[in-house]
Design a protein around this motif. Structure first.
Motif, PDB file in Angstrom:
ATOM      1  N   PRO A 198     -44.942 -27.388  16.566  1.00 15.96           N
ATOM      2  CA  PRO A 198     -44.049 -28.412  16.023  1.00 15.96           C
ATOM      3  C   PRO A 198     -43.975 -28.325  14.499  1.00 15.96           C
ATOM      4  N   PRO A 199     -42.908 -28.840  13.922  1.00 14.87           N
ATOM      5  CA  PRO A 199     -42.773 -28.779  12.465  1.00 14.87           C
ATOM      6  C   PRO A 199     -43.804 -29.678  11.777  1.00 14.87           C
TER       7      PRO A 199
ATOM      8  N   LEU B 258     -37.446 -32.337   5.729  1.00 16.62           N
ATOM      9  CA  LEU B 258     -36.346 -31.513   5.216  1.00 16.62           C
ATOM     10  C   LEU B 258     -35.263 -31.354   6.271  1.00 16.62           C
ATOM     11  N   MET B 259     -35.658 -31.100   7.514  1.00 10.16           N
ATOM     12  CA  MET B 259     -34.675 -30.941   8.588  1.00 10.16           C
ATOM     13  C   MET B 259     -33.867 -32.225   8.789  1.00 10.16           C
ATOM     14  N   ILE B 260     -34.538 -33.359   8.764  1.00 13.75           N
ATOM     15  CA  ILE B 260     -33.844 -34.636   8.936  1.00 13.75           C
ATOM     16  C   ILE B 260     -32.897 -34.876   7.770  1.00 13.75           C
ATOM     17  N   TRP B 261     -33.350 -34.600   6.560  1.00 15.88           N
ATOM     18  CA  TRP B 261     -32.488 -34.783   5.393  1.00 15.88           C
ATOM     19  C   TRP B 261     -31.261 -33.879   5.492  1.00 15.88           C
TER      20      TRP B 261
ATOM     21  N   LEU C 263     -31.177 -27.073  14.295  1.00 17.14           N
ATOM     22  CA  LEU C 263     -32.112 -26.925  13.171  1.00 17.14           C
ATOM     23  C   LEU C 263     -33.496 -26.512  13.666  1.00 17.14           C
ATOM     24  N   HIS C 264     -33.934 -27.043  14.798  1.00 16.72           N
ATOM     25  CA  HIS C 264     -35.221 -26.619  15.367  1.00 16.72           C
ATOM     26  C   HIS C 264     -35.165 -25.146  15.769  1.00 16.72           C
TER      27      HIS C 264
END
Length: 89
Positions: free
Chosen positions: A21-22, A29-32, A78-79
């Motif tokens: 997992p990240p 960063l991915m959420i942003w 993104l994942h």
């Protein structure tokens, strides 16, 4: 009587590499990267209509539209991108 054919596992290099997992920072960063453009586009597209609403109403409408877009539409790619980048390294 026929003897069964032994099943051999595929060579180790052909097995998919599992990516964990990240980290908190990667996830942030991915959420942003997903949320900022989504909210920008929604504000530009719905700005005239949203201006008639109170700030809480505007926020509710934006969140109601943005959260499914981010969770179901943007985060899975993104994942996958993160996993591809980490397995290439």
């Amino acid at each position: 009587m026929a003897t069964p054919t032994p099943v051999t596992p595929p060579p180790p290099h052909s097995r998919p590499v599992s990516v964990g997992p990240p980290t908190k920072h990667q996830l942030a960063l991915m959420i942003w990267l997903a949320v900022f453009p989504t909210l920008t586009v929604l504000n530009l597209a719905l700005g005239g209509w949203l201006s008639a609403l109170a700030p809480v109403g505007r926020t509710f409408v934006l969140a109601t539209i943005a959260v499914p877009i981010v969770i179901y539409g943007l985060m899975p790619p993104l994942h996958r991108l993160r996993a591809r980048l980490l397995t290439r390294a």
